[in-house]
Design a protein around this motif. Structure first.
Motif, PDB file in Angstrom:
ATOM      1  N   MET A   1       0.947  -1.583  -0.178  1.00  0.00           N
ATOM      2  CA  MET A   1       0.129   0.284   0.506  1.00  0.00           C
ATOM      3  C   MET A   1       1.083   0.966   0.292  1.00  0.00           C
ATOM      4  N   SER A   2       1.682   1.593   0.686  1.00  0.00           N
ATOM      5  CA  SER A   2       2.766   2.436   0.550  1.00  0.00           C
ATOM      6  C   SER A   2       3.370   2.994  -0.587  1.00  0.00           C
ATOM      7  N   PHE A   3       3.463   2.455  -1.676  1.00  0.00           N
ATOM      8  CA  PHE A   3       3.958   2.471  -3.113  1.00  0.00           C
ATOM      9  C   PHE A   3       2.624   3.814  -3.303  1.00  0.00           C
ATOM     10  N   LEU A   4       1.410   3.121  -3.319  1.00  0.00           N
ATOM     11  CA  LEU A   4       0.459   4.444  -3.163  1.00  0.00           C
ATOM     12  C   LEU A   4       0.320   6.154  -2.917  1.00  0.00           C
ATOM     13  N   LEU A   5       1.508   5.813  -1.509  1.00  0.00           N
ATOM     14  CA  LEU A   5       1.418   7.684  -1.175  1.00  0.00           C
ATOM     15  C   LEU A   5       2.598   7.769  -1.743  1.00  0.00           C
ATOM     16  N   PHE A   6       3.370   7.164  -2.944  1.00  0.00           N
ATOM     17  CA  PHE A   6       4.116   8.147  -3.552  1.00  0.00           C
ATOM     18  C   PHE A   6       3.908   8.937  -4.349  1.00  0.00           C
ATOM     19  N   PRO A   7       4.173  10.093  -4.592  1.00  0.00           N
ATOM     20  CA  PRO A   7       4.389  10.998  -6.264  1.00  0.00           C
ATOM     21  C   PRO A   7       4.894  10.648  -6.828  1.00  0.00           C
ATOM     22  N   ASP A   8       4.315  11.494  -8.206  1.00  0.00           N
ATOM     23  CA  ASP A   8       4.960  10.806  -9.814  1.00  0.00           C
ATOM     24  C   ASP A   8       6.838  11.818  -9.003  1.00  0.00           C
ATOM     25  N   LEU A   9       6.237  13.721  -8.719  1.00  0.00           N
ATOM     26  CA  LEU A   9       7.286  14.422  -8.750  1.00  0.00           C
ATOM     27  C   LEU A   9       6.590  15.034  -7.761  1.00  0.00           C
ATOM     28  N   LEU A  10       7.617  16.210  -6.971  1.00  0.00           N
ATOM     29  CA  LEU A  10       7.138  17.038  -6.095  1.00  0.00           C
ATOM     30  C   LEU A  10       7.764  18.397  -6.991  1.00  0.00           C
ATOM     31  N   PHE A  11       6.583  19.340  -6.435  1.00  0.00           N
ATOM     32  CA  PHE A  11       7.408  20.863  -7.478  1.00  0.00           C
ATOM     33  C   PHE A  11       7.219  21.872  -6.243  1.00  0.00           C
ATOM     34  N   ASP A  12       7.841  22.854  -6.148  1.00  0.00           N
ATOM     35  CA  ASP A  12       7.394  23.783  -5.172  1.00  0.00           C
ATOM     36  C   ASP A  12       6.619  24.408  -5.172  1.00  0.00           C
ATOM     37  N   ARG A  13       6.634  24.998  -6.540  1.00  0.00           N
ATOM     38  CA  ARG A  13       4.970  25.182  -6.900  1.00  0.00           C
ATOM     39  C   ARG A  13       4.080  25.264  -7.409  1.00  0.00           C
ATOM     40  N   TYR A  14       2.750  25.453  -7.421  1.00  0.00           N
ATOM     41  CA  TYR A  14       2.333  24.787  -8.957  1.00  0.00           C
ATOM     42  C   TYR A  14       2.585  25.348 -10.229  1.00  0.00           C
ATOM     43  N   ASP A  15       3.138  26.033 -10.023  1.00  0.00           N
ATOM     44  CA  ASP A  15       3.072  27.210 -11.830  1.00  0.00           C
ATOM     45  C   ASP A  15       4.515  26.761 -12.318  1.00  0.00           C
ATOM     46  N   GLU A  16       5.313  25.644 -11.263  1.00  0.00           N
ATOM     47  CA  GLU A  16       6.661  24.504 -11.748  1.00  0.00           C
ATOM     48  C   GLU A  16       5.518  23.632 -13.415  1.00  0.00           C
ATOM     49  N   LEU A  17       4.311  23.147 -12.756  1.00  0.00           N
ATOM     50  CA  LEU A  17       3.759  22.852 -13.643  1.00  0.00           C
ATOM     51  C   LEU A  17       2.802  23.137 -14.739  1.00  0.00           C
ATOM     52  N   THR A  18       4.540  22.340 -15.575  1.00  0.00           N
ATOM     53  CA  THR A  18       3.824  23.658 -17.261  1.00  0.00           C
ATOM     54  C   THR A  18       3.451  22.771 -17.695  1.00  0.00           C
ATOM     55  N   ALA A  19       2.433  23.467 -19.097  1.00  0.00           N
ATOM     56  CA  ALA A  19       1.468  22.927 -20.564  1.00  0.00           C
ATOM     57  C   ALA A  19       2.649  21.993 -20.649  1.00  0.00           C
ATOM     58  N   ASP A  20       3.885  22.438 -21.319  1.00  0.00           N
ATOM     59  CA  ASP A  20       4.929  21.878 -21.946  1.00  0.00           C
ATOM     60  C   ASP A  20       5.150  20.113 -21.766  1.00  0.00           C
ATOM     61  N   TYR A  21       5.258  20.216 -20.267  1.00  0.00           N
ATOM     62  CA  TYR A  21       5.157  18.705 -19.048  1.00  0.00           C
ATOM     63  C   TYR A  21       4.347  17.977 -18.824  1.00  0.00           C
ATOM     64  N   LEU A  22       2.911  18.738 -18.755  1.00  0.00           N
ATOM     65  CA  LEU A  22       2.079  17.669 -18.602  1.00  0.00           C
ATOM     66  C   LEU A  22       1.882  17.359 -20.219  1.00  0.00           C
ATOM     67  N   LYS A  23       1.621  17.618 -21.458  1.00  0.00           N
ATOM     68  CA  LYS A  23       1.312  17.296 -22.872  1.00  0.00           C
ATOM     69  C   LYS A  23       2.237  16.047 -23.128  1.00  0.00           C
ATOM     70  N   LYS A  24       3.604  15.988 -22.385  1.00  0.00           N
ATOM     71  CA  LYS A  24       4.170  15.590 -22.498  1.00  0.00           C
ATOM     72  C   LYS A  24       4.519  14.039 -22.035  1.00  0.00           C
ATOM     73  N   LYS A  25       3.524  14.141 -20.633  1.00  0.00           N
ATOM     74  CA  LYS A  25       3.473  12.489 -19.703  1.00  0.00           C
ATOM     75  C   LYS A  25       2.079  12.480 -20.563  1.00  0.00           C
ATOM     76  N   GLY A  26       1.412  13.275 -21.115  1.00  0.00           N
ATOM     77  CA  GLY A  26      -0.241  13.196 -21.960  1.00  0.00           C
ATOM     78  C   GLY A  26      -0.840  13.267 -20.849  1.00  0.00           C
ATOM     79  N   VAL A  27      -0.724  13.648 -20.730  1.00  0.00           N
ATOM     80  CA  VAL A  27      -2.057  14.981 -20.110  1.00  0.00           C
ATOM     81  C   VAL A  27      -2.736  15.463 -20.570  1.00  0.00           C
ATOM     82  N   GLN A  28      -4.571  15.064 -20.364  1.00  0.00           N
ATOM     83  CA  GLN A  28      -5.444  15.916 -20.925  1.00  0.00           C
ATOM     84  C   GLN A  28      -6.377  16.817 -20.246  1.00  0.00           C
TER      85      GLN A  28
END
Length: 176
Positions: A1-28
């Motif tokens: 169950m503990s693997f369910l508690l690990f995020p893919d990545l940790l960002f300092d702030r929300y705006d570090e998560l960019t559209a380009d990055y999300l698109k590379k990850k296939g996020v719609q």
């Protein structure tokens, strides 16, 4: 169950998560928590920074929806209405039902959905239970109270690997 508690990545702030990055990850579809992810609990309206970030995502074709455990629908509704984005309030994360409902409302699949939040035991666990990618941010409030200090201290063991992955990713991007 503990693997369910690990995020893919940790960002300092929300705006570090960019559209380009999300698109590379296939996020719609990006589902985002509100409190301590995008804003403090008492914030009633989105800041210009949040508006600009959400506009950058939607302009790139990524749908954004707020999924909040907040029990005050009026505040979440007003916050989202200002930006013209949908929301699911009183979500009950980490329960799956409302998260999957949000995914269906966003016309996405688990493979094309990601969740951004500040809490390991609600946001990350909920995303993982649904098969979504999971991104975590440091809380907007910091560790401003004894409760937050203890809560985030308990989450640190699950944040460390995601923080390391983010650091390696940044180093790789600088080399390229």
């Amino acid at each position: 169950m503990s693997f369910l508690l690990f995020p893919d990545l940790l960002f300092d702030r929300y705006d570090e998560l960019t559209a380009d990055y999300l698109k590379k990850k296939g996020v719609q579809l990006l589902l985002s928590d509100l409190d301590n992810t995008l804003a403090l609990h008492e914030t009633r309206r989105p800041t210009e920074g949040v508006r600009a970030w959400i506009n950058s995502l939607t302009d790139a074709g990524i749908r954004v929806m707020i999924v909040s455990n907040n029990r005050s629908p009026a505040r979440v509704e007003a916050y989202c209405h200002d930006m013209g984005i949908p929301y699911v309030g009183h979500a009950g994360k980490p329960k799956r039902r409302r998260l999957l409902e949000a995914m269906h409302l966003g016309n996405a699949t688990p493979e094309t959905t990601a969740l951004l939040g500040d809490q390991i035991f609600t946001d990350v666990l909920g995303a993982r239970r649904c098969g979504f990618q999971s991104f975590c941010v440091e809380p907007v409030c910091g560790r401003d109270s004894l409760w937050h200090w203890v809560a985030y201290w308990l989450q640190d063991p699950f944040r460390v690997p995601a923080r390391r992955r983010r650091k390696k990713e940044r180093q790789q991007m600088q080399k390229d």
